[in-house]
Design a protein around this motif. Sequence first.
Motif, short mmCIF file in Angstrom:
data_model
loop_
_atom_site.label_atom_id
_atom_site.label_comp_id
_atom_site.label_asym_id
_atom_site.label_seq_id
_atom_site.Cartn_x
_atom_site.Cartn_y
_atom_site.Cartn_z
N ALA A 115 -13.45 -1.21 12.81
CA ALA A 115 -14.37 -1.30 11.68
C ALA A 115 -14.90 -2.71 11.51
CB ALA A 115 -13.68 -0.83 10.41
N SER A 116 -14.08 -3.70 11.76
CA SER A 116 -14.53 -5.10 11.68
C SER A 116 -15.62 -5.38 12.72
CB SER A 116 -13.34 -6.03 11.88
OG SER A 116 -13.74 -7.37 11.80
N ALA A 117 -15.44 -4.87 13.92
CA ALA A 117 -16.46 -5.06 14.96
C ALA A 117 -17.75 -4.34 14.58
CB ALA A 117 -15.94 -4.55 16.30
N ARG A 147 -9.73 -5.12 2.85
CA ARG A 147 -9.43 -6.14 3.88
C ARG A 147 -10.70 -6.62 4.57
NH1 ARG A 147 -4.45 -4.73 7.58
NH2 ARG A 147 -4.79 -6.91 8.14
N LEU A 148 -11.72 -5.76 4.61
CA LEU A 148 -13.00 -6.16 5.20
C LEU A 148 -13.91 -6.86 4.19
CD1 LEU A 148 -13.72 -2.98 7.35
CD2 LEU A 148 -13.08 -5.25 8.19
N GLY A 149 -13.43 -7.05 2.97
CA GLY A 149 -14.19 -7.78 1.97
C GLY A 149 -14.99 -6.92 1.01
N ALA A 150 -14.88 -5.61 1.10
CA ALA A 150 -15.64 -4.72 0.22
C ALA A 150 -15.03 -4.68 -1.17
CB ALA A 150 -15.71 -3.31 0.80
N ALA A 151 -15.87 -4.35 -2.13
CA ALA A 151 -15.42 -4.15 -3.51
C ALA A 151 -15.94 -2.79 -3.97
CB ALA A 151 -15.94 -5.25 -4.41
N GLN A 152 -15.12 -2.08 -4.73
CA GLN A 152 -15.55 -0.79 -5.26
C GLN A 152 -16.63 -1.01 -6.32
OE1 GLN A 152 -12.60 1.80 -7.00
NE2 GLN A 152 -14.14 3.32 -7.49
N GLN A 162 -17.47 14.03 -4.85
CA GLN A 162 -17.69 12.74 -5.50
C GLN A 162 -16.76 11.73 -4.83
OE1 GLN A 162 -16.66 12.03 -9.73
NE2 GLN A 162 -18.79 11.33 -9.91
N VAL A 163 -17.32 10.57 -4.46
CA VAL A 163 -16.57 9.56 -3.72
C VAL A 163 -16.78 8.19 -4.35
CG1 VAL A 163 -16.66 10.81 -1.52
CG2 VAL A 163 -18.51 9.24 -2.12
N GLN A 164 -15.91 7.28 -3.99
CA GLN A 164 -16.06 5.90 -4.42
C GLN A 164 -17.10 5.22 -3.53
OE1 GLN A 164 -12.08 4.47 -3.82
NE2 GLN A 164 -11.41 5.12 -5.87
N LEU A 165 -17.90 4.35 -4.14
CA LEU A 165 -18.86 3.53 -3.41
C LEU A 165 -18.25 2.16 -3.23
CD1 LEU A 165 -21.68 2.81 -2.27
CD2 LEU A 165 -22.40 2.38 -4.64
N TRP A 166 -18.12 1.72 -2.00
CA TRP A 166 -17.58 0.40 -1.67
C TRP A 166 -18.69 -0.41 -1.01
CZ3 TRP A 166 -12.49 -1.39 -2.32
CH2 TRP A 166 -11.62 -0.46 -2.90
#
Length: 171
Positions: A115-117, A147-152, A162-166
């Motif tokens: 995912a980082s790549a 860990r990849l720096g995303a925030a909800q 229905q899902v969380q948006l990051w």
Amino acid sequence: MSLVPELRTARLRLRGFVEADLDPFAAMQAEPGFMRHLGVGPSAGRPRTRAETWATMAGQLGQWALRGSGFWAIEHEGRFIGRAGILNPEGWPMPELAYGIAPAEWGRGFALEAASAALGWARENLPAPPVSFIHPDNHPSQRLAERLGAAQDGMIDLPGVQVQLWRYPPA
């Protein structure tokens, strides 16, 4: 010449899907534990058949041709172990960083590495960073996004779920 760029990490090769990926990918998508937080509409959370997996592979290859992004097959030591990349089918609200590793390979850091790549590639090649849509009960994916720096950033409705948006920050 492939439309899918190849990415390499310390342990992984991210490449376009090939026909030989069908059996291991179909086995991965047939596992209820793998699929429980994936999918939208009537297929949400449901294991996939071999034919559905074939259609998924074909759609991902087609997305590269139509949108200039898509999923990579993840290879470790010459074996298919999952997929990661940018999901952006017709009708999707925005490009999504998505990833999935075969359950037999969980806990080895492959999802984070792949995912980082993919996120690095997206930051260099897309007009804006992708987002991730994560099921509220999918705690491993939430931790990976963090860990990849995303925030909800709240919740979003996708077809039938229905899902969380990051949101990921720019590079």
